[in-house]
Design a protein around this motif. Structure first.
Motif, PDB file in Angstrom:
ATOM      1  N   GLN A  79     -26.428 -10.190  -5.731  1.00 34.75           N
ATOM      2  CA  GLN A  79     -27.302  -9.316  -4.951  1.00 34.75           C
ATOM      3  C   GLN A  79     -26.718  -7.909  -4.966  1.00 34.75           C
ATOM      4  OE1 GLN A  79     -29.940 -10.978  -4.076  1.00 34.75           O
ATOM      5  NE2 GLN A  79     -29.063 -13.005  -4.436  1.00 34.75           N
ATOM      6  N   ALA A  80     -26.949  -7.195  -6.052  1.00 32.67           N
ATOM      7  CA  ALA A  80     -26.209  -5.968  -6.326  1.00 32.67           C
ATOM      8  C   ALA A  80     -26.482  -4.840  -5.337  1.00 32.67           C
ATOM      9  CB  ALA A  80     -26.527  -5.494  -7.745  1.00 32.67           C
ATOM     10  N   ASN A  81     -27.579  -4.876  -4.594  1.00 37.37           N
ATOM     11  CA  ASN A  81     -27.924  -3.766  -3.718  1.00 37.37           C
ATOM     12  C   ASN A  81     -27.430  -3.916  -2.291  1.00 37.37           C
ATOM     13  OD1 ASN A  81     -29.254  -2.283  -5.711  1.00 37.37           O
ATOM     14  ND2 ASN A  81     -31.157  -3.427  -5.415  1.00 37.37           N
ATOM     15  N   VAL A  82     -26.622  -4.920  -2.026  1.00 34.38           N
ATOM     16  CA  VAL A  82     -26.051  -5.067  -0.686  1.00 34.38           C
ATOM     17  C   VAL A  82     -24.993  -3.990  -0.476  1.00 34.38           C
ATOM     18  CG1 VAL A  82     -24.689  -6.546   0.823  1.00 34.38           C
ATOM     19  CG2 VAL A  82     -26.536  -7.533  -0.546  1.00 34.38           C
ATOM     20  N   SER A  83     -25.146  -3.201   0.579  1.00 36.82           N
ATOM     21  CA  SER A  83     -24.206  -2.111   0.864  1.00 36.82           C
ATOM     22  C   SER A  83     -22.971  -2.632   1.591  1.00 36.82           C
ATOM     23  CB  SER A  83     -24.890  -1.037   1.719  1.00 36.82           C
ATOM     24  OG  SER A  83     -25.962  -0.449   1.028  1.00 36.82           O
ATOM     25  N   THR A  84     -21.850  -1.929   1.419  1.00 35.85           N
ATOM     26  CA  THR A  84     -20.590  -2.366   2.019  1.00 35.85           C
ATOM     27  C   THR A  84     -19.919  -1.216   2.764  1.00 35.85           C
ATOM     28  OG1 THR A  84     -19.432  -1.906  -0.063  1.00 35.85           O
ATOM     29  CG2 THR A  84     -20.156  -4.158   0.312  1.00 35.85           C
ATOM     30  N   VAL A  85     -19.332  -1.557   3.907  1.00 35.71           N
ATOM     31  CA  VAL A  85     -18.559  -0.615   4.707  1.00 35.71           C
ATOM     32  C   VAL A  85     -17.206  -1.248   4.988  1.00 35.71           C
ATOM     33  CG1 VAL A  85     -18.352   0.578   6.921  1.00 35.71           C
ATOM     34  CG2 VAL A  85     -20.580   0.414   5.802  1.00 35.71           C
ATOM     35  N   VAL A  86     -16.134  -0.497   4.831  1.00 32.26           N
ATOM     36  CA  VAL A  86     -14.805  -0.982   5.165  1.00 32.26           C
ATOM     37  C   VAL A  86     -14.202  -0.079   6.223  1.00 32.26           C
ATOM     38  CG1 VAL A  86     -13.594   0.336   3.352  1.00 32.26           C
ATOM     39  CG2 VAL A  86     -12.597  -1.797   4.215  1.00 32.26           C
ATOM     40  N   MET A  87     -13.523  -0.698   7.186  1.00 30.14           N
ATOM     41  CA  MET A  87     -12.929   0.041   8.305  1.00 30.14           C
ATOM     42  C   MET A  87     -11.418   0.138   8.135  1.00 30.14           C
ATOM     43  SD  MET A  87     -15.629   0.653  10.139  1.00 30.14           S
ATOM     44  CE  MET A  87     -14.767   1.378  11.541  1.00 30.14           C
ATOM     45  N   GLY A  88     -10.854   1.279   8.576  1.00 33.40           N
ATOM     46  CA  GLY A  88      -9.414   1.425   8.672  1.00 33.40           C
ATOM     47  C   GLY A  88      -8.732   1.723   7.365  1.00 33.40           C
ATOM     48  N   GLY A  89      -7.472   1.274   7.273  1.00 34.05           N
ATOM     49  CA  GLY A  89      -6.677   1.494   6.077  1.00 34.05           C
ATOM     50  C   GLY A  89      -5.756   2.690   6.202  1.00 34.05           C
ATOM     51  N   ARG A  90      -5.032   2.970   5.132  1.00 35.43           N
ATOM     52  CA  ARG A  90      -4.066   4.067   5.115  1.00 35.43           C
ATOM     53  C   ARG A  90      -4.767   5.409   5.318  1.00 35.43           C
ATOM     54  NH1 ARG A  90      -1.997   2.955  -0.762  1.00 35.43           N
ATOM     55  NH2 ARG A  90      -4.275   2.646  -0.911  1.00 35.43           N
ATOM     56  N   PRO A  91      -4.131   6.354   6.007  1.00 34.22           N
ATOM     57  CA  PRO A  91      -4.775   7.654   6.267  1.00 34.22           C
ATOM     58  C   PRO A  91      -4.670   8.577   5.058  1.00 34.22           C
ATOM     59  CG  PRO A  91      -2.620   7.616   7.290  1.00 34.22           C
ATOM     60  CD  PRO A  91      -2.837   6.233   6.698  1.00 34.22           C
ATOM     61  N   ASN A  92      -5.257   8.179   3.943  1.00 32.03           N
ATOM     62  CA  ASN A  92      -5.148   8.972   2.713  1.00 32.03           C
ATOM     63  C   ASN A  92      -6.482   9.500   2.222  1.00 32.03           C
ATOM     64  OD1 ASN A  92      -6.352   6.635   1.831  1.00 32.03           O
ATOM     65  ND2 ASN A  92      -4.688   6.004   0.479  1.00 32.03           N
ATOM     66  N   ASP A  93      -7.546   9.171   2.927  1.00 30.55           N
ATOM     67  CA  ASP A  93      -8.892   9.626   2.562  1.00 30.55           C
ATOM     68  C   ASP A  93      -9.273   9.241   1.141  1.00 30.55           C
ATOM     69  OD1 ASP A  93      -9.228  10.639   5.054  1.00 30.55           O
ATOM     70  OD2 ASP A  93      -8.906  12.730   4.515  1.00 30.55           O
ATOM     71  N   GLY A  94      -8.764   8.116   0.662  1.00 30.08           N
ATOM     72  CA  GLY A  94      -9.138   7.606  -0.639  1.00 30.08           C
ATOM     73  C   GLY A  94     -10.045   6.394  -0.490  1.00 30.08           C
ATOM     74  N   PRO A  95     -10.623   5.923  -1.581  1.00 27.53           N
ATOM     75  CA  PRO A  95     -11.468   4.716  -1.508  1.00 27.53           C
ATOM     76  C   PRO A  95     -10.637   3.503  -1.136  1.00 27.53           C
ATOM     77  CG  PRO A  95     -11.072   5.334  -3.793  1.00 27.53           C
ATOM     78  CD  PRO A  95     -10.520   6.449  -2.953  1.00 27.53           C
ATOM     79  N   SER A  96     -11.286   2.519  -0.537  1.00 27.33           N
ATOM     80  CA  SER A  96     -10.588   1.318  -0.072  1.00 27.33           C
ATOM     81  C   SER A  96     -11.434   0.093  -0.373  1.00 27.33           C
ATOM     82  CB  SER A  96     -10.323   1.418   1.437  1.00 27.33           C
ATOM     83  OG  SER A  96      -9.665   0.273   1.923  1.00 27.33           O
ATOM     84  N   ALA A  97     -10.771  -1.000  -0.751  1.00 26.08           N
ATOM     85  CA  ALA A  97     -11.478  -2.231  -1.120  1.00 26.08           C
ATOM     86  C   ALA A  97     -12.084  -2.893   0.106  1.00 26.08           C
ATOM     87  CB  ALA A  97     -10.528  -3.194  -1.818  1.00 26.08           C
ATOM     88  N   HIS A  98     -13.343  -3.328  -0.021  1.00 23.95           N
ATOM     89  CA  HIS A  98     -13.960  -4.050   1.092  1.00 23.95           C
ATOM     90  C   HIS A  98     -13.507  -5.501   1.112  1.00 23.95           C
ATOM     91  CE1 HIS A  98     -16.664  -5.051  -2.238  1.00 23.95           C
ATOM     92  NE2 HIS A  98     -17.108  -6.066  -1.532  1.00 23.95           N
ATOM     93  N   VAL A  99     -13.035  -6.030  -0.022  1.00 24.63           N
ATOM     94  CA  VAL A  99     -12.463  -7.368  -0.104  1.00 24.63           C
ATOM     95  C   VAL A  99     -11.026  -7.204  -0.582  1.00 24.63           C
ATOM     96  CG1 VAL A  99     -12.597  -9.628  -1.199  1.00 24.63           C
ATOM     97  CG2 VAL A  99     -14.700  -8.422  -0.571  1.00 24.63           C
ATOM     98  N   GLY A 100     -10.073  -7.353   0.316  1.00 27.16           N
ATOM     99  CA  GLY A 100      -8.691  -7.048  -0.025  1.00 27.16           C
ATOM    100  C   GLY A 100      -7.736  -8.210   0.111  1.00 27.16           C
ATOM    101  N   GLY A 101      -8.232  -9.389   0.564  1.00 23.12           N
ATOM    102  CA  GLY A 101      -7.378 -10.560   0.651  1.00 23.12           C
ATOM    103  C   GLY A 101      -7.385 -11.331  -0.655  1.00 23.12           C
ATOM    104  N   THR A 102      -6.697 -12.469  -0.661  1.00 19.55           N
ATOM    105  CA  THR A 102      -6.617 -13.239  -1.892  1.00 19.55           C
ATOM    106  C   THR A 102      -7.990 -13.714  -2.343  1.00 19.55           C
ATOM    107  OG1 THR A 102      -5.671 -15.188  -2.969  1.00 19.55           O
ATOM    108  CG2 THR A 102      -6.113 -15.360  -0.601  1.00 19.55           C
ATOM    109  N   HIS A 103      -8.279 -13.521  -3.651  1.00 19.89           N
ATOM    110  CA  HIS A 103      -9.510 -14.041  -4.245  1.00 19.89           C
ATOM    111  C   HIS A 103      -9.323 -15.464  -4.750  1.00 19.89           C
ATOM    112  CE1 HIS A 103     -11.024  -9.903  -4.274  1.00 19.89           C
ATOM    113  NE2 HIS A 103     -12.200 -10.374  -4.637  1.00 19.89           N
ATOM    114  N   GLY A 104      -8.144 -16.035  -4.548  1.00 18.34           N
ATOM    115  CA  GLY A 104      -7.930 -17.400  -4.975  1.00 18.34           C
ATOM    116  C   GLY A 104      -8.943 -18.327  -4.327  1.00 18.34           C
ATOM    117  N   SER A 105      -9.450 -19.298  -5.100  1.00 16.90           N
ATOM    118  CA  SER A 105     -10.570 -20.089  -4.592  1.00 16.90           C
ATOM    119  C   SER A 105     -10.182 -21.481  -4.126  1.00 16.90           C
ATOM    120  CB  SER A 105     -11.664 -20.194  -5.663  1.00 16.90           C
ATOM    121  OG  SER A 105     -11.198 -20.825  -6.823  1.00 16.90           O
ATOM    122  N   ARG A 106      -8.917 -21.827  -4.152  1.00 25.02           N
ATOM    123  CA  ARG A 106      -8.476 -23.046  -3.471  1.00 25.02           C
ATOM    124  C   ARG A 106      -6.969 -23.012  -3.298  1.00 25.02           C
ATOM    125  NH1 ARG A 106      -8.930 -29.592  -4.914  1.00 25.02           N
ATOM    126  NH2 ARG A 106      -8.209 -30.261  -2.871  1.00 25.02           N
TER     127      ARG A 106
END
Length: 853
Positions: free
Chosen positions: A686-713
């Motif tokens: 569903q490519a048009n779903v928008s994403t917002v991420v909160m917080g992170g380092r105070p560097n004003d750079g982009p930040s991943a909305h999914v940042g935990g392990t992508h391992g699936s089991r």
């Protein structure tokens, strides 16, 4: 020696005695299973050395020319956040006795209270001086031979870590420092031999830090010592921006939100004399998330879901001193005391411990493995069971649950929820609750499931925004029942109400979601998009031991045995299978079996060789892997079917509740495990779903909305040891050579006890990715990044409302995004008056932020 050529016939009695593996019946598989003739155990191996070996039908692993590039660098030495302290031997020799006496004294007080007070609270911890606690730990002797045995043994478990080769030479854009796990173990072994590591606690900490450098929430090892002593910071910190766009400042949580804060609340500028952001960046590097911004967020307290942050929890480590100096923006500096606690429970406690040697004998060498998630402090922990046939929707994340401030965590149990068997008296629980208390919000949600996993809200705005608060994909209570049934029912009720009231927009809040039952991640996706495909692809490492386990699973769960198992389940019900069908269920559920998997074309792999390979993968790494597959959710090995599969296949005809353009995914970057599986389905399909991420380092750079392990089991060490026991039972060694082959390759019992230990077992892979790189090394920025404002930090309902107005309405308190932006949706007919209660909260909380220049 190839795995299939290695076994010729071995004697079960000899290896059981040699490696301390109890009889299989003690493990949970039917003891009636007979040894399989060795001729049926082996077949000619596939040509795994061919440079063009097929990775999957129609898919070939991309290979770079020449060997893998890059060098393995040693982890950087931290200089800010830890101080080395070596106790005086004349002092530390008595520390354990003093703590044990304090423990006995507290129990004595409790015993006297019980006589007169039926409500007396059993003490589960006693405060001790941090240095005294460290002195006790430091006094634990190091046994060189046993420690080297542990290092050798644990390496066999770590070979199952799916990313072990990628970690040595990670992709350049992954933000992951190179970590050679096996090389690090070899270095630790040399330090133990040479005397560079001369105390047991030094070894424990060094080993834990080696694993933590991998930033994988599925990879970890908790020694028993952490159950008796832990360390704590003096308070929690928070990071907030006045308007969610300006770079945030760091505050002491109690200072910023104290009732008598006044107008001059100062922020933190230095810690122990170092710049606050430099200190925090170094401390964050110990975190388990793959995104550095998610690791940064984990330092701070959180209100939804509740957590104290790692500045307070200290990862359980002793910081090397008793106090920490904090300098504030008004130039004042204060010393704050660290804290430490001696803890106990029925499995591990201080009874009889007077010296470090006692601690070593009674705690370090205590083999009693128990799930720390099974109980709170002081309660009797239960032994960790092998996953049974009661569920095949594997848990993606199974780390210890810390039931402290939060109602829920992102931690899963080993199976799906249970229900009454066909022979017992059925009961119909109440699966859905309405307007009940939920998390820390000022009002209860319209709907929640009986286990409080999700809460559904409807905002009072003109675009009719609905919100699903999904802070986990599992219940906080390990004994919870009906997780999938309750989850299904709550979602169905919520979406039905959304259709009735005409809700047009949906915010999905997955902040703090560390994962859980994979079934729940798929259930949420299918209820959002009933007609859409739901496929999640994975592979495992196909090293020597994995091949051994796959062969054993295939011998138990043959095509014929699997067909008979399915028929038995249909006839008697899943909860009533036993004996041989149970053994088949365990083999299928082990993760090494092909029977409930599908290849990328939707077909069950034809045979064992097709599934396990091994297939060569070269280029960035050189490794052997299995076929790229996906779980078959139509396979009858779960208590209840996911919507759209099996008995609920007709659910695909249900109307879709929201357009994908009208969905906003809200995260804080800590989304991990099952949460990443759900998010990957959402973003890939569903490519048009928008994403917002909160917080992170105070560097004003982009930040991943999914940042935990992508391992699936995840697989625990208990799971892996179970497979070793199954192999020994099926293929007993009869020669010294074959016995040694098993000892050299399969995981065996470890000399040190532990409360939790696990590896990431499966890599999540996008089949369209020609490089076949695990998603653990892919960090994709959110469309919009915002920092936490004080009101956004304390009031999620306020945050949801402002995000709704920013994305779809007018009059948002957020002037835009700190980084990136949201594509504007249809606007509302006009601004919505603020809730008077919210206005009062905003005015109060913003007042302390007017810091003097």
């Amino acid at each position: 020696m190839h795995v299939r050529a290695a076994f010729q016939l071995l004697s079960a009695a000899s290896i059981v005695a040699a490696i301390n593996i109890p009889p299989l019946a003690a493990f949970g598989q039917a003891a009636t299973t007979t040894a399989v003739p060795i001729q049926n155990f082996y077949s000619a191996p596939p040509n795994s050395s061919a440079s063009g070996s097929t990775y999957a039908p129609g898919v070939t692993v991309n290979r770079a020319t020449g060997p893998a590039t890059g060098t393995v660098t040693a982890p950087r030495t931290l200089t800010y956040t830890q101080t080395d302290y070596t106790p005086n031997p004349s002092v530390f020799r008595t520390a354990c006795a003093e703590i044990s006496s304090s423990y006995a004294s507290r129990l004595s007080v409790y015993a006297s209270q019980v006589a007169t007070d039926a409500d007396a609270i059993y003490p589960t911890r006693v405060a001790v001086r941090p240095r005294e606690a460290w002195d006790c730990l430091y006094s634990i002797p190091l046994n060189v031979d046993v420690t080297l045995e542990f290092i050798s043994g644990v390496a066999k478990y770590l070979q199952f870590q799916s990313t072990i080769e990628y970690l040595k030479n990670p992709p350049a854009n992954s933000l992951q420092d190179p970590v050679d796990i096996i090389g690090g173990l070899e270095k630790l072994a040399e330090q133990v031999r040479s005397g560079a590591i001369a105390h047991h606690i030094r070894f424990e900490n060094a080993f834990r830090k080696l694993l933590q450098r991998c930033h994988d929430g599925h990879l970890g090892f908790n020694f028993n010592s952490g159950s008796l002593i832990n360390f704590r910071g003096p308070f929690s910190l928070i990071s907030v921006s006045p308007d969610a766009i300006e770079k945030p400042k760091v505050y002491v949580e109690d200072d910023l939100f104290s009732l008598d804060g006044g107008d001059e609340i100062s922020y933190v500028t230095r810690i122990d004399g170092y710049d606050v952001e430099a200190w925090l960046a170094e401390w964050a590097d110990y975190g388990s998330s793959q995104s550095p911004d998610a690791r940064y967020n984990a330092i701070f307290a959180n209100r939804d879901p509740g957590s104290d942050g790692t500045f307070y929890t200290l990862y359980g480590w002793y910081p090397g001193k008793n106090s920490i100096a904090i300098t504030f923006s008004n130039s004042s500096t204060y010393e704050y005391e660290y804290r430490a606690f001696a803890r106990w429970n029925s499995a591990l406690n201080w009874t009889g411990i007077r010296t470090g040697a006692d601690f070593y004998d009674q705690i370090v060498l205590n083999p009693a493995y128990f799930e720390t998630s099974s109980s709170q402090e002081g309660a009797a922990p239960a032994p960790a069971p092998e996953p049974t046939g009661s569920g095949s929707i594997y848990h993606a994340h199974d780390a210890p649950k810390i039931k402290k401030r939060q109602m829920r965590t992102g931690v899963a149990t080993t199976t799906t929820s249970t229900r009454a068997s066909a022979t017992s008296t059925p009961r119909t629980p109440r699966l859905v609750y309405f307007n009940a208390p939920f998390m820390r919000h000022r009002v209860g949600p319209y709907v929640q499931d009986l286990n409080g996993i999700i809460g559904g809200y409807f905002l009072n705005d003109t675009v009719k925004t609905a919100v699903l608060d999904v802070s986990s994909f599992a219940a906080a209570d390990d004994d919870a029942e009906y997780e999938l049934l309750g989850f299904q029912a709550a979602l169905a009720a919520f979406f039905a109400e959304a259709r009735r009231v005409g809700s047009q927009k949906l915010i999905l809040d997955v902040r703090g979601n560390g994962g859980g039952l994979i079934a729940l991640g798929f259930e949420l996706y299918k209820q959002l998009f009933p007609a859409a495909p739901a496929n999640s692809y994975y592979r495992i490492r196909a090293h020597e031991a994995a091949q051994i386990f796959a062969i054993a699973a295939e011998e138990i769960a043959t095509d014929k045995a699997t067909e008979e198992f399915i028929e038995t389940v249909r006839r008697v019900g899943l909860n009533n299978i036993e004996d041989e069908p149970l053994a088949v269920a365990l083999a299928i559920n082990s993760g090494f079996n092909r029977q409930n998997t599908l290849d990328i074309r939707g077909n069950t792999p034809a045979n064992l060789d097709t599934f396990i390979g091994p297939y060569n993968i070269t280029g960035l790494v050189n490794d052997t892997v299995s076929l790229l597959v996906q779980t078959n959710y139509n396979f009858p090995l779960q208590d209840n079917d996911i919507s759209g599969f099996g008995s609920r296949a007709n659910f695909s005809e249900t109307p879709q509740p929201f357009r994908k353009e009208d969905i906003l995914l809200l995260s804080d970057g800590t989304c991990a495990s099952t949460c990443t599986i759900f998010s990957e389905l959402l973003k890939r399909e569903q490519a048009n779903v928008s994403t917002v991420v909160m917080g992170g380092r105070p560097n004003d750079g982009p930040s991943a909305h999914v940042g935990g392990t992508h391992g699936s089991r995840v697989l625990t060490y208990a799971n892996l040891l179970s497979n070793s026991r199954r192999v020994v039972n099926l293929f007993p060694p009869e020669t010294d050579e074959q016995e040694q082959y098993l000892i050299d390759n399969i995981p065996l019992a470890l000399p040190f006890g532990f409360t939790y230990a696990a590896i990431n077992f499966r890599d999540a892979i996008r089949p369209e990715d020609e490089t076949a790189t695990p998603l653990q090394f892919a960090l994709e920025p959110a469309d919009c990044r915002l920092y936490f404002s004080p009101i956004g930090f304390t009031d999620s309902i306020y945050l949801w409302g402002e995000l709704s107005k920013l994305k779809w309405g007018t009059g948002s308190a957020f002037e835009g995004c700190a980084v990136g932006g949201l594509q504007r949706g249809e606007e509302s007919t006009g601004p919505v008056p603020d809730d008077p209660d919210t206005v009062e909260i905003v005015n109060y909380i913003l007042r302390p932020l007017s810091v003097p220049a």
